[in-house]
Design a protein around this motif. Structure first.
Motif, short mmCIF file in Angstrom:
data_model
loop_
_atom_site.label_atom_id
_atom_site.label_comp_id
_atom_site.label_asym_id
_atom_site.label_seq_id
_atom_site.Cartn_x
_atom_site.Cartn_y
_atom_site.Cartn_z
N THR A 172 -10.33 3.51 2.01
CA THR A 172 -9.29 3.24 1.03
C THR A 172 -9.32 1.75 0.71
N LEU A 234 -4.96 9.31 0.20
CA LEU A 234 -5.41 8.04 -0.36
C LEU A 234 -6.84 7.67 0.03
N CYS A 239 -5.26 1.42 -3.91
CA CYS A 239 -3.81 1.56 -3.81
C CYS A 239 -3.13 0.19 -3.79
#
Length: 329
Positions: A172, A234, A239
């Motif tokens: 991520t 995610l 993000c």
């Protein structure tokens, strides 16, 4: 059994706060600190012995793949924060940003692939968006390399994304907006203002105060990292960690002056101005994704965060570590 996690850049500003929060939440933490002949562990040296005793320290350099691989053995998860971050310094030393930010990230994710690490979080920056083309800035906003620093971070993000797509790795990309708080680098605007004011300066030297920023207190930032690490949704995503708001640097500076010394005046120092095409004039982050897919929320108002930062700098032992009279690139 608690997760064994490696934090690179653990000796730095956000990294040291992340180490603290991970220990508080019961993780088994290995802190990757930049090797130096002084045996300095950066901000970890300021921790009480009771806390340091809970941390495994590893000294090395993320540019060295062998050291990275050794550090990551036996770990379940990696929070990769180590980076060169100063934008002005990237203007005259861009090679070092490529080596540390891009090659360093490649070393982390290559070792994570070979060692089958369960989860890898690669730290990005809101600077990769450049001046906002629309607000709030979501993760689909175009990337604009307005400095060698942001170009190197875009390269690192792309390398991480390519490993997710090529090897189905559990990566991520975490993108915090403008984080501030205790222990922040002297080159950042909030420590620059506070350290000058607390040293009794009546004229505060600053650069361009027209840009806006989405200011995020460091304790909220590190909790965002941890919450993102818990969300399987995610994996493979970029993000943001942001407050979904903005403030001009002029207003922020005026606020700090009002809180510390209302008689102080701001003067513009041309040495602190970025080239016009390189200045990022507006950052205002969208936080819908992190709020929708984790339990994270903003816990500190700007006023609370700034006061906590002032309180920390007000301690003589902390303030003396900042050279207020010198412009730190």
């Amino acid at each position: 059994m608690s997760k064994k996690v490696l934090v690179t850049g653990a000796d730095g500003f956000i990294g040291s706060h992340l180490v603290e929060e991970l220990i508080l939440q019961g993780y088994d933490v290995k802190a990757f600190c930049y090797y130096n002949s002084f045996n300095s562990w950066g901000w970890l040296d300021s921790f009480p012995k009771s806390l340091l005793d809970k941390i495994e320290i590893f000294t090395g350099d993320v540019r060295d793949p062998n050291g990275v691989r050794t550090a990551m053995k036996g770990c379940d998860m990696v929070f990769h924060l180590a980076a060169l971050i100063a934008i002005p310094y990237s203007y005259h030393s861009p090679d070092s940003y490529v080596d540390t930010n891009i090659k360093g990230t490649l070393n982390i994710i290559q070792a994570a692939k070979d060692l089958e690490i369960e989860r890898v979080l690669v730290t990005s920056t809101s600077e990769i968006y450049g001046t906002a083309q629309y607000v709030p800035i979501d993760e689909k906003h175009p990337k604009q390399p307005q400095s060698p620093y942001s170009a190197s971070k875009i390269g690192a993000d792309c390398m991480a994304d390519s490993f997710y797509r090529s090897f189905d790795m559990p990566i991520t990309i975490v993108r915090p907006f403008n984080t501030y708080g205790p222990r922040q680098s002297a080159r950042a605007i909030i420590p620059t203002i506070i350290s000058q004011l607390l040293n009794g300066y009546e004229e505060i030297k600053l650069g361009d105060l027209t840009p806006t920023r989405d200011l995020l207190f460091v304790k909220d930032t590190v909790k965002g990292f941890i919450e993102i690490s818990k969300s399987n949704f995610l994996i493979g995503h970029e993000c943001n960690i942001a407050t979904n708001s903005e403030i001009s640097m002029q207003k922020m500076a005026d606020t700090l002056i009002h809180l510390i010394n209302p008689s102080a005046k701001i003067i513009q120092d041309t040495d602190r101005l970025r080239p016009e095409k390189s200045e990022v004039f507006r950052l205002f982050g969208d936080n819908k994704k992190i709020i929708e897919h984790t339990n994270w929320k903003v816990e500190h108002t700007l006023e609370q965060g700034l006061q906590a930062t002032i309180d920390w700098f007000s301690e003589a032992e902390n303030l003396k570590q900042y050279k207020a009279g010198i412009y730190n690139v």
